[in-house]
Design a protein around this motif. Sequence first.
Motif, PDB file in Angstrom:
ATOM      1  N   GLN A 111       2.786 -17.563  -1.095  1.00 54.70           N
ATOM      2  CA  GLN A 111       2.154 -16.965  -0.185  1.00 54.70           C
ATOM      3  C   GLN A 111       0.754 -17.795   0.110  1.00 54.70           C
ATOM      4  O   GLN A 111       0.246 -17.779  -0.801  1.00 54.70           O
ATOM      5  N   PRO A 112       0.647 -18.508   1.157  1.00 55.10           N
ATOM      6  CA  PRO A 112      -0.671 -19.370   1.171  1.00 55.10           C
ATOM      7  C   PRO A 112      -1.882 -18.337   1.231  1.00 55.10           C
ATOM      8  O   PRO A 112      -1.871 -17.272   1.651  1.00 55.10           O
ATOM      9  N   GLY A 113      -3.013 -18.747   0.955  1.00 59.42           N
ATOM     10  CA  GLY A 113      -4.175 -18.016   0.856  1.00 59.42           C
ATOM     11  C   GLY A 113      -4.913 -18.012   2.049  1.00 59.42           C
ATOM     12  O   GLY A 113      -5.017 -19.161   2.741  1.00 59.42           O
ATOM     13  N   PRO A 114      -5.931 -17.117   2.405  1.00 56.69           N
ATOM     14  CA  PRO A 114      -6.802 -17.621   3.713  1.00 56.69           C
ATOM     15  C   PRO A 114      -7.811 -18.416   3.374  1.00 56.69           C
ATOM     16  O   PRO A 114      -8.078 -18.668   2.056  1.00 56.69           O
ATOM     17  N   TYR A 115      -8.649 -18.968   4.066  1.00 55.59           N
ATOM     18  CA  TYR A 115      -9.580 -19.819   3.925  1.00 55.59           C
ATOM     19  C   TYR A 115     -10.834 -19.868   5.152  1.00 55.59           C
ATOM     20  O   TYR A 115     -10.396 -19.587   6.122  1.00 55.59           O
ATOM     21  N   PRO A 116     -12.084 -20.220   4.623  1.00 57.36           N
ATOM     22  CA  PRO A 116     -13.201 -20.300   5.707  1.00 57.36           C
ATOM     23  C   PRO A 116     -12.890 -21.598   6.481  1.00 57.36           C
ATOM     24  O   PRO A 116     -12.412 -22.404   6.003  1.00 57.36           O
ATOM     25  N   TRP A 117     -13.338 -21.554   7.612  1.00 60.51           N
ATOM     26  CA  TRP A 117     -13.393 -22.778   8.631  1.00 60.51           C
ATOM     27  C   TRP A 117     -14.598 -22.748   9.303  1.00 60.51           C
ATOM     28  O   TRP A 117     -15.357 -21.784   9.474  1.00 60.51           O
ATOM     29  N   PRO A 118     -14.991 -24.125   9.737  1.00 61.62           N
ATOM     30  CA  PRO A 118     -16.568 -24.128  10.239  1.00 61.62           C
ATOM     31  C   PRO A 118     -16.479 -23.994  12.053  1.00 61.62           C
ATOM     32  O   PRO A 118     -16.776 -24.531  12.532  1.00 61.62           O
ATOM     33  N   ASN A 119     -15.867 -22.763  12.221  1.00 60.33           N
ATOM     34  CA  ASN A 119     -15.920 -22.235  13.488  1.00 60.33           C
ATOM     35  C   ASN A 119     -17.037 -21.681  13.792  1.00 60.33           C
ATOM     36  O   ASN A 119     -17.869 -21.604  14.801  1.00 60.33           O
ATOM     37  N   GLY A 120     -17.363 -20.644  12.729  1.00 57.90           N
ATOM     38  CA  GLY A 120     -18.453 -19.605  12.825  1.00 57.90           C
ATOM     39  C   GLY A 120     -18.952 -19.301  11.496  1.00 57.90           C
ATOM     40  O   GLY A 120     -18.025 -19.425  10.442  1.00 57.90           O
ATOM     41  N   MET A 121     -20.199 -18.815  11.193  1.00 59.64           N
ATOM     42  CA  MET A 121     -20.524 -18.336   9.818  1.00 59.64           C
ATOM     43  C   MET A 121     -19.770 -17.682   9.105  1.00 59.64           C
ATOM     44  O   MET A 121     -19.612 -17.904   7.922  1.00 59.64           O
ATOM     45  N   GLY A 155     -12.156 -29.533   3.331  1.00 58.56           N
ATOM     46  CA  GLY A 155     -13.763 -29.172   2.717  1.00 58.56           C
ATOM     47  C   GLY A 155     -13.866 -28.037   1.917  1.00 58.56           C
ATOM     48  O   GLY A 155     -14.852 -27.755   1.531  1.00 58.56           O
ATOM     49  N   TYR A 156     -12.720 -27.205   1.950  1.00 61.64           N
ATOM     50  CA  TYR A 156     -12.846 -25.947   1.172  1.00 61.64           C
ATOM     51  C   TYR A 156     -12.955 -26.221  -0.330  1.00 61.64           C
ATOM     52  O   TYR A 156     -12.075 -27.039  -0.883  1.00 61.64           O
ATOM     53  N   ARG A 157     -13.621 -25.553  -1.202  1.00 63.53           N
ATOM     54  CA  ARG A 157     -13.731 -25.943  -2.607  1.00 63.53           C
ATOM     55  C   ARG A 157     -12.773 -25.173  -3.799  1.00 63.53           C
ATOM     56  O   ARG A 157     -12.752 -25.361  -4.708  1.00 63.53           O
ATOM     57  N   ALA A 158     -11.721 -24.467  -2.973  1.00 67.97           N
ATOM     58  CA  ALA A 158     -10.476 -23.836  -3.872  1.00 67.97           C
ATOM     59  C   ALA A 158     -10.125 -25.242  -4.474  1.00 67.97           C
ATOM     60  O   ALA A 158     -10.106 -26.146  -3.984  1.00 67.97           O
ATOM     61  N   PRO A 159      -9.445 -24.983  -5.747  1.00 70.69           N
ATOM     62  CA  PRO A 159      -8.760 -25.802  -6.482  1.00 70.69           C
ATOM     63  C   PRO A 159      -7.319 -26.419  -5.715  1.00 70.69           C
ATOM     64  O   PRO A 159      -6.655 -25.321  -5.198  1.00 70.69           O
ATOM     65  N   LEU A 160      -6.875 -27.609  -6.115  1.00 66.50           N
ATOM     66  CA  LEU A 160      -5.601 -27.971  -5.578  1.00 66.50           C
ATOM     67  C   LEU A 160      -4.745 -27.648  -6.543  1.00 66.50           C
ATOM     68  O   LEU A 160      -5.196 -27.321  -7.865  1.00 66.50           O
ATOM     69  N   ASP A 161      -3.526 -27.147  -6.563  1.00 66.97           N
ATOM     70  CA  ASP A 161      -2.531 -27.016  -7.306  1.00 66.97           C
ATOM     71  C   ASP A 161      -1.592 -28.232  -7.223  1.00 66.97           C
ATOM     72  O   ASP A 161      -1.086 -28.941  -6.640  1.00 66.97           O
ATOM     73  N   PRO A 162      -1.713 -28.981  -8.730  1.00 62.27           N
ATOM     74  CA  PRO A 162      -1.084 -30.205  -8.813  1.00 62.27           C
ATOM     75  C   PRO A 162       0.225 -30.430  -8.839  1.00 62.27           C
ATOM     76  O   PRO A 162       1.021 -31.366  -8.495  1.00 62.27           O
ATOM     77  N   ASN A 214      -2.161 -23.934  -0.183  1.00 60.34           N
ATOM     78  CA  ASN A 214      -1.658 -23.351  -1.556  1.00 60.34           C
ATOM     79  C   ASN A 214      -2.080 -21.806  -1.371  1.00 60.34           C
ATOM     80  O   ASN A 214      -2.830 -21.156  -0.807  1.00 60.34           O
ATOM     81  N   ALA A 215      -1.885 -21.311  -2.698  1.00 62.99           N
ATOM     82  CA  ALA A 215      -2.203 -20.041  -2.816  1.00 62.99           C
ATOM     83  C   ALA A 215      -3.385 -19.665  -2.817  1.00 62.99           C
ATOM     84  O   ALA A 215      -4.022 -18.569  -2.536  1.00 62.99           O
ATOM     85  N   GLY A 216      -4.415 -20.489  -3.280  1.00 63.77           N
ATOM     86  CA  GLY A 216      -5.735 -20.665  -3.199  1.00 63.77           C
ATOM     87  C   GLY A 216      -6.506 -20.778  -1.838  1.00 63.77           C
ATOM     88  O   GLY A 216      -7.558 -20.597  -1.411  1.00 63.77           O
ATOM     89  N   GLY A 217      -5.593 -21.081  -0.935  1.00 60.45           N
ATOM     90  CA  GLY A 217      -6.110 -21.541   0.584  1.00 60.45           C
ATOM     91  C   GLY A 217      -6.772 -22.870   0.733  1.00 60.45           C
ATOM     92  O   GLY A 217      -7.263 -23.060   1.860  1.00 60.45           O
ATOM     93  N   ARG A 218      -6.082 -23.819  -0.022  1.00 63.75           N
ATOM     94  CA  ARG A 218      -6.586 -25.238   0.120  1.00 63.75           C
ATOM     95  C   ARG A 218      -5.316 -26.060   0.402  1.00 63.75           C
ATOM     96  O   ARG A 218      -4.292 -25.939  -0.086  1.00 63.75           O
ATOM     97  N   TYR A 219      -5.630 -27.114   1.481  1.00 59.85           N
ATOM     98  CA  TYR A 219      -4.471 -27.957   1.889  1.00 59.85           C
ATOM     99  C   TYR A 219      -4.570 -29.159   1.260  1.00 59.85           C
ATOM    100  O   TYR A 219      -5.699 -29.704   0.735  1.00 59.85           O
ATOM    101  N   ARG A 220      -3.539 -29.795   0.863  1.00 58.22           N
ATOM    102  CA  ARG A 220      -3.543 -31.278   0.274  1.00 58.22           C
ATOM    103  C   ARG A 220      -3.796 -32.325   1.369  1.00 58.22           C
ATOM    104  O   ARG A 220      -2.895 -32.633   1.772  1.00 58.22           O
ATOM    105  N   HIS A 221      -5.131 -32.385   1.508  1.00 59.38           N
ATOM    106  CA  HIS A 221      -5.498 -33.206   2.751  1.00 59.38           C
ATOM    107  C   HIS A 221      -7.105 -33.998   2.354  1.00 59.38           C
ATOM    108  O   HIS A 221      -7.681 -33.181   1.562  1.00 59.38           O
TER     109      HIS A 221
END
Length: 243
Positions: free
Chosen positions: A144-154, A115-122, A104-111
């Motif tokens: 437009q989707p947002g970027p998001y952190p992922w557990p590959n590197g810090m 693990g990202y703490r950005a909110p879901l868009d209902p 979503n626009a905050g960078g979070r998937y509906r899955h």
Amino acid sequence: MTTKPPGYKTRDRQWHPPGLTPAYKTSVTRSPTRALISMPTSAGEEAGPVFGHDILGPMDNDLILNWAAPGEMAMGPRILVRGRVTDDNGRGVGNTLIEVWQANAGGRYRHANEGYRAPLDPNFGGYGRVMTDAEGYYEFRTVQPGPYPWPNGMMDWRPSHIHFSLFGHSFAQRLITQMYFEGDPLIWMCPIVGGIDDAEAIKSLVAALDMAETLPMDARVYRFDIVLRGRRQTFFENRWEGL
């Protein structure tokens, strides 16, 4: 009398990157450890099923509304994504089923495992599909989707992107790729993108902003053309046999 289907074109390994890219950590466990083999395909895999417009719902190509409650819509910068699917001779490839999914626009998937703490868009599901017309053109609306952190590197963040899955005339003819957005500095910092050592291949994944087609007070337009074969083909993540 029956004839054996001709099979699919072999992957061009001079264009696509190796499966093992150590900076992309999960590729270390996912990449093959033994010599690859090509398995013969069956007639069913090559001849069917046939996709048609009747499998699409009326809102499938509108991600702003297709998950939203009545009277509501998804939050975020509104965009239209337009493009054309062509072969290596520039001819449009019609009746190609395109499925898309994204954060979503905050960078979070509906899955369930997100693990990202950005909110879901209902009011945003994050997926849709569209069929190319007879000339290979397609269009869908989304945020437009947002970027998001992922557990590959810090410090690793995925750039904003939309996943594309293209089907030919059968499930064996499935290609997967990602679309990035022009001007995003995170593209060139992403370890997944870094696995592609050809700058032209990376550029083929970046959608151009088309301000001339922007809808006033509504949505920006991004252009993303997809080439299935040839020297200018789009980079595909899984092009083992291919369209």
